[in-house]
Design a protein around this motif. Structure first.
Motif, mmCIF file in Angstrom:
data_model
loop_
_atom_site.group_PDB
_atom_site.id
_atom_site.type_symbol
_atom_site.label_atom_id
_atom_site.label_comp_id
_atom_site.label_asym_id
_atom_site.label_seq_id
_atom_site.Cartn_x
_atom_site.Cartn_y
_atom_site.Cartn_z
ATOM 1 N N ARG A 34 0.827 -1.211 0.000
ATOM 2 C CA ARG A 34 0.000 0.000 0.000
ATOM 3 C C ARG A 34 0.860 1.260 0.000
ATOM 4 O O ARG A 34 0.346 2.371 -0.048
ATOM 5 N N TYR A 35 2.188 1.059 0.082
ATOM 6 C CA TYR A 35 3.144 2.160 0.067
ATOM 7 C C TYR A 35 4.314 1.798 -0.825
ATOM 8 O O TYR A 35 4.694 0.627 -0.911
ATOM 9 N N ILE A 36 4.884 2.801 -1.455
ATOM 10 C CA ILE A 36 6.147 2.657 -2.177
ATOM 11 C C ILE A 36 7.121 3.625 -1.538
ATOM 12 O O ILE A 36 6.779 4.786 -1.278
ATOM 13 N N GLU A 37 8.332 3.149 -1.299
ATOM 14 C CA GLU A 37 9.417 4.005 -0.840
ATOM 15 C C GLU A 37 10.561 3.888 -1.826
ATOM 16 O O GLU A 37 10.751 2.848 -2.448
ATOM 17 N N THR A 38 11.310 4.967 -1.952
ATOM 18 C CA THR A 38 12.524 4.967 -2.758
ATOM 19 C C THR A 38 13.372 6.135 -2.288
ATOM 20 O O THR A 38 12.906 6.971 -1.526
ATOM 21 N N THR A 39 14.615 6.177 -2.732
ATOM 22 C CA THR A 39 15.444 7.348 -2.453
ATOM 23 C C THR A 39 15.886 7.957 -3.771
ATOM 24 O O THR A 39 16.108 7.245 -4.755
ATOM 25 N N ILE A 40 16.000 9.285 -3.763
ATOM 26 C CA ILE A 40 16.372 10.040 -4.966
ATOM 27 C C ILE A 40 17.247 11.211 -4.547
ATOM 28 O O ILE A 40 16.973 11.873 -3.539
ATOM 29 N N THR A 41 18.265 11.484 -5.343
ATOM 30 C CA THR A 41 19.076 12.677 -5.100
ATOM 31 C C THR A 41 18.282 13.910 -5.536
ATOM 32 O O THR A 41 17.402 13.820 -6.402
ATOM 33 N N PRO A 42 18.589 15.073 -4.950
ATOM 34 C CA PRO A 42 17.819 16.283 -5.252
ATOM 35 C C PRO A 42 17.815 16.678 -6.730
ATOM 36 O O PRO A 42 16.837 17.248 -7.208
ATOM 37 N N ASP A 43 18.868 16.346 -7.467
ATOM 38 C CA ASP A 43 18.976 16.802 -8.858
ATOM 39 C C ASP A 43 18.480 15.792 -9.884
ATOM 40 O O ASP A 43 18.557 16.046 -11.087
ATOM 41 N N ASN A 44 17.933 14.665 -9.456
ATOM 42 C CA ASN A 44 17.480 13.643 -10.393
ATOM 43 C C ASN A 44 16.041 13.945 -10.821
ATOM 44 O O ASN A 44 15.085 13.339 -10.344
ATOM 45 N N GLU A 45 15.919 14.912 -11.720
ATOM 46 C CA GLU A 45 14.596 15.397 -12.138
ATOM 47 C C GLU A 45 13.736 14.315 -12.770
ATOM 48 O O GLU A 45 12.517 14.285 -12.559
#
Length: 169
Positions: free
Chosen positions: A110-121
């Protein structure tokens, strides 16, 4: 969940044989963080139920790796999304994520989590669009910090949380 447009793409559960192809696809897709071939073999075998490999003929053109978090069985953590340059801009990443959500291995998600750097548009746009499609919230906060966790060698990673959402059939 539909894989949408009619095309020659085949959405598959990866196998160990996909590992080397994945390693090459990531290597050809900077600025993605590469993993060892061994790590890619594990992604394609141990985590095959929560990964999708997209082939156009014999060519691997897209891959999503993830896992259901051990202490949060309602949460799919998306580890990496990679699309071959020739297949970009066609909505493939979102199709792969929706494909994964439709699998039995994600029945409780029911949830998705991920990590992204600030500049990865591109990734920010993908997950914002996915949260809109799932008609749910997207929240983010800095999770891994440049100086504290990466010794100044990598940008901050923001944790994105999408959800809760209803499983679509």
């Amino acid at each position: 969940m539909s894989d949408a447009p009619q095309d020659s793409l085949e959405f598959r559960k990866p196998t160990a044989e996909t590992g080397y192809l994945l390693n090459r696809l990531v290597a050809d897709s900077p600025p993605l963080d590469p993993n060892s071939i061994y790590c890619n073999l594990l992604q394609c075998s141990h985590f095959a139920d929560t990964a999708v490999a997209v082939h156009d003929g014999d060519t691997l053109v897209g891959f999503v790796s993830g896992y259901v978090e051990p202490n949060k069985p309602d949460t799919l953590f998306v580890w990496q999304v990679v699309i071959a340059e020739a297949a970009r801009g066609k909505g493939l990443a979102k199709r792969m994520l929706k494909h994964l959500l439709g699998r039995p291995s994600c029945a409780e998600v029911r949830y998705i989590e991920t990590t992204i750097t600030p500049d990865n548009e591109a990734s920010w746009a993908l997950f914002r669009s996915l949260s809109r499609d799932l008609d749910t919230e997207l929240n983010s906060e800095v999770w891994f910090k440049r100086d504290e966790h990466f010794g100044g060698q990598h940008d901050d990673e923001h944790l994105l949380v999408i959800g809760p959402f209803q499983r679509q059939r």
